[in-house]
Scaffold this active site. Structure first.
Site, PDB file in Angstrom:
ATOM      1  N   TYR A   1       5.915   3.825  10.478  1.00  0.00           N
ATOM      2  CA  TYR A   1       6.152   2.629   9.913  1.00  0.00           C
ATOM      3  C   TYR A   1       6.779   2.373   8.650  1.00  0.00           C
ATOM      4  O   TYR A   1       7.058   1.009   8.386  1.00  0.00           O
ATOM      5  CB  TYR A   1       4.660   1.873  10.097  1.00  0.00           C
TER       6      TYR A   1
ATOM      7  N   HIS B   1      -2.907   4.926   5.616  1.00  0.00           N
ATOM      8  CA  HIS B   1      -4.052   4.424   5.904  1.00  0.00           C
ATOM      9  C   HIS B   1      -5.221   5.367   5.732  1.00  0.00           C
ATOM     10  O   HIS B   1      -6.459   5.232   5.084  1.00  0.00           O
ATOM     11  CB  HIS B   1      -3.979   4.024   7.348  1.00  0.00           C
TER      12      HIS B   1
ATOM     13  N   ARG C   1       0.901  -1.208   0.035  1.00  0.00           N
ATOM     14  CA  ARG C   1      -0.058   0.257  -0.013  1.00  0.00           C
ATOM     15  C   ARG C   1       0.841   1.206   0.181  1.00  0.00           C
ATOM     16  O   ARG C   1       1.708   1.454   1.125  1.00  0.00           O
ATOM     17  CB  ARG C   1      -0.827  -0.013   1.198  1.00  0.00           C
TER      18      ARG C   1
END
Length: 124
Positions: free
Chosen positions: A57, A48, A44
């Site tokens: 992250y 998010h 991805r």
């Protein structure tokens, strides 16, 4: 096998590999009457959500030399980019075709947005 069903792991950034894996899973379903788990391994690129700080992250460095960072490494492996290269290499789609399509689709998207704005909000 996972939970007693066949599994197929595939490069989720490879459109043709995903198609082949899906066709194989469908064949198992049609011939054997059983489900198949297709695990499409992908990345991805975006966060998010808009409130997510993905720097928490993500690695600041690229997984291989020759790339500025992790994001640029994976953007080059985007399914859209990869399939576009495939079509270009086979002479099915040119840079000029892509530019024409982008212009036409941008106009279409702006027209749809304008129409939605003019329609106003739906009443409950």
């Amino acid at each position: 096998f996972a939970y007693g069903m066949p599994t197929i792991r595939v490069d989720g950034n490879d459109l043709l590999a995903v198609y082949a894996a899906t066709a194989a899973a469908r064949a198992i379903g049609a011939e054997q009457g059983r489900p198949t788990l297709v695990e499409a391994m992908t990345y991805r690129v975006g966060a998010h959500s808009t409130s997510d700080d993905d720097s928490k992250y993500r690695e600041p460095s690229a997984p291989e030399e020759g790339w500025d960072d992790e994001r640029s490494y994976w953007e080059a492996r985007s399914p859209i980019v990869r399939f576009g290269r495939y079509l270009h290499q086979r002479g099915c789609f040119s840079g000029a075709d892509e530019e024409r399509m982008r212009r036409a689709l941008r106009k279409e998207a702006i027209a749809a947005l304008s129409a939605a704005e003019e329609a106003g909000r739906a009443s409950p």
